[in-house]
Design a protein around this motif. Structure first.
Motif, PDB file in Angstrom:
ATOM      1  N   CYS A 175     -42.187 -25.553 -12.925  1.00  0.00           N
ATOM      2  CA  CYS A 175     -42.752 -26.327 -11.823  1.00  0.00           C
ATOM      3  C   CYS A 175     -44.188 -26.720 -12.194  1.00  0.00           C
ATOM      4  O   CYS A 175     -44.693 -26.340 -13.249  1.00  0.00           O
ATOM      5  CB  CYS A 175     -42.695 -25.543 -10.518  1.00  0.00           C
ATOM      6  SG  CYS A 175     -43.925 -24.217 -10.390  1.00  0.00           S
TER       7      CYS A 175
ATOM      8  N   SER B  20     -46.847 -25.607 -11.003  1.00  0.00           N
ATOM      9  CA  SER B  20     -47.692 -24.413 -11.114  1.00  0.00           C
ATOM     10  C   SER B  20     -47.435 -23.650 -12.413  1.00  0.00           C
ATOM     11  O   SER B  20     -48.304 -22.929 -12.891  1.00  0.00           O
ATOM     12  CB  SER B  20     -47.462 -23.483  -9.916  1.00  0.00           C
ATOM     13  OG  SER B  20     -47.876 -24.123  -8.744  1.00  0.00           O
ATOM     14  N   CYS B  21     -46.220 -23.786 -12.969  1.00  0.00           N
ATOM     15  CA  CYS B  21     -45.943 -23.195 -14.296  1.00  0.00           C
ATOM     16  C   CYS B  21     -46.773 -23.930 -15.353  1.00  0.00           C
ATOM     17  O   CYS B  21     -47.393 -23.330 -16.219  1.00  0.00           O
ATOM     18  CB  CYS B  21     -44.476 -23.352 -14.683  1.00  0.00           C
ATOM     19  SG  CYS B  21     -43.297 -22.417 -13.713  1.00  0.00           S
TER      20      CYS B  21
ATOM     21  N   CYS C  53     -45.202 -17.155 -12.689  1.00  0.00           N
ATOM     22  CA  CYS C  53     -45.735 -18.322 -11.962  1.00  0.00           C
ATOM     23  C   CYS C  53     -46.036 -17.964 -10.506  1.00  0.00           C
ATOM     24  O   CYS C  53     -45.201 -17.353  -9.829  1.00  0.00           O
ATOM     25  CB  CYS C  53     -44.728 -19.471 -11.996  1.00  0.00           C
ATOM     26  SG  CYS C  53     -45.207 -20.862 -10.953  1.00  0.00           S
TER      27      CYS C  53
ATOM     28  N   CYS D 281     -43.126 -20.498  -8.313  1.00  0.00           N
ATOM     29  CA  CYS D 281     -41.667 -20.409  -8.386  1.00  0.00           C
ATOM     30  C   CYS D 281     -41.143 -19.009  -8.706  1.00  0.00           C
ATOM     31  O   CYS D 281     -39.935 -18.789  -8.671  1.00  0.00           O
ATOM     32  CB  CYS D 281     -41.100 -21.465  -9.340  1.00  0.00           C
ATOM     33  SG  CYS D 281     -41.545 -21.235 -11.059  1.00  0.00           S
TER      34      CYS D 281
HETATM   35 ZN   LIG Z   1     -43.478 -22.319 -11.529  1.00  0.00          ZN
END
Ligand SMILES: [Zn+2]
Length: 447
Positions: free
Chosen positions: A290, A292-293, A424, A427
């Protein structure tokens, strides 16, 4: 480090490099149009002339299309056809057909990179390997897919900075309709004019989202562009979940906060000063990386925030808030008399840092400062974002990450599918997948 950068006594307005490029374009429509795209990317950084009478000695002549040179200075040749664009120090012959407008706009970024590299002899700049060829097959989208109509209703353009400008300028070349709100809480700062191509000097101090919506609107007869002067979080609170978030913001932290609002789809592009462009996309429910990853919190980010705080003489917590408030701008100006508090009010701390670093990194031989990233870097990010959007719309996107060197030609081999990062902050939370399924169900229901 930042403290020393702040000693630069330059005004933050964009400076021109004291160099001149003579542009000679062939008279055919394709060459004329392409030359105009290229000039738009260069003219806010260097002097451009198309008239041999005005300038006796240009530093470089850029020849677009099959036309004879007009000067005795160093010459760079750019040629484009339906399959590729080539830039080199020797004339090439054009192949068959005309390039689609979006490909020509993307290739204009490559020509601008090559031209600046040939013009500026500065070890701080990445090198370009000549001749440079952009093979359009590497863009990963067949020319027929560019004809598809895209309905933006349900999408939001987050951020109204240089990449957003590049995105909308690229979007002129495809069929866009529906309603697209631009969301950005900040005001236009002085240092962005050389790469936010819809802006004029009169726009400094106005709300970024409002002014971009107003300036870009005439280019889109079928698309209504609206604006919201607020963060994406507050926009979502008022309007509910966003089907497609087109992300062009400055900071890693802001990207993570956007992902946490769980848009159905994310299309994201970012630049790393003048050196890199990254495009990411994801679709919920999303088993892969995602936003945020991709932009997870890294130690470097903390160090950067700390160095901004130390350099500006403000608390770390203030930097973490993201934007420079009026009071904080006054506080910064008190310590650094060369900074005009009005010019930095509403700016992101990241943007100020980026601007100040860029000013130091790219000094001209005359000792003057030029702002970076250059227009072509954020424009390339915008073009690749539109290409990613079309790939998603056509069901062609089986990767989620594309890292491109703006000083070379985009290569399909650098497209990859990135996996989730186990730690993360978004997620890895068990409830995320459930909520995503509930909210966005089977996935692709828009476009
Ligand atoms: Zn993520």
């Amino acid at each position: 480090m930042l403290a020393s950068i702040l000693q630069i006594g330059e005004d933050h307005a964009a400076e021109h490099l004291n160099r001149t490029i003579l542009v000679t374009a062939a008279k055919d429509t394709a060459s004329t149009r392409w030359a105009a795209e290229i000039i738009a990317l260069l003219e806010r950084t260097v002097r451009i002339t198309i008239d041999t009478d005005v300038v006796t000695r240009p530093h470089l002549e850029l020849i677009v299309g099959g036309v004879k040179h007009r000067s005795h200075c160093r010459r760079l040749y750019a040629e484009i056809d339906a399959a590729r664009a080539t830039i080199g120090f020797e004339a090439t012959v054009r192949g068959r057909g005309e390039a689609p407008a979006l490909f020509a706009a993307t290739a204009a970024c490559t020509v601008a990179a090559a031209t600046l590299s040939a013009l500026i002899d500065d070890p701080a700049l990445p090198t370009v390997k000549f001749p440079l060829t952009l093979d359009f097959a590497h863009l990963g989208i067949p020319a027929t897919a560019l004809e598809r109509e895209i309905n933006f209703t349900g999408s939001v353009l987050i951020g109204a900075g240089a990449v957003a400008h590049g995105f909308l300028r690229a979007l002129r070349n495809v069929h866009a309709r529906g309603i697209l709100p631009i969301v950005d809480p900040k005001a236009v700062g002085e240092g962005v004019l050389n790469r936010c191509l819809y802006l004029t000097p009169d726009d400094v101090g106005l709300n970024k989202a409002e002014v971009l919506a107003a300036r870009a609107q005439p280019d889109f007869p079928q698309l209504q562009i609206t604006s919201a002067v607020e963060t994406f979080t507050s926009f979502t609170k008022r309007n509910g979940p966003t089907a497609t978030a087109i992300v062009t913001v400055d900071s890693r932290r802001a990207r993570r906060s956007i992902q946490s609002e769980l848009p159905g789809r994310v299309l994201d592009a970012s630049t790393t000063d003048v050196r890199g462009v990254v495009v990411h996309s994801n679709l919920q429910p999303n088993p892969h990386a995602c936003l945020s990853c991709i932009y997870r919190h890294v130690a470097d980010e903390h160090a950067r925030e700390q160095s901004i705080a130390d350099g500006l003489g403000i608390p770390l917590e203030t930097v973490k808030s993201g934007f420079i408030s009026k009071d904080v701008a006054v506080m910064i100006a008190r310590r650094h008399s060369q900074i005009n508090p009005e010019a930095i009010t509403g700016m992101a701390f990241d943007s100020l840092f980026r601007q100040l670093c860029a000013e130091q990194a790219l000094a001209t031989p005359e000792g003057r400062q030029v702002l970076a990233p250059f227009a072509f870097v954020s424009s390339l990010a915008g073009n690749l974002l539109v290409i990613e959007l079309l790939r998603c719309a056509a069901g062609l996107s089986n990767t989620n990450y594309w890292s491109v060197d703006p000083w070379g030609a985009p290569k399909r081999q650098t497209r990859i599918l990135r996996r989730r990062v186990p730690e993360c902050e978004f997620c890895s939370r068990p409830e995320v997948d459930e909520v995503a399924k509930e909210l966005w169900g089977a996935g692709d229901r828009w476009w």
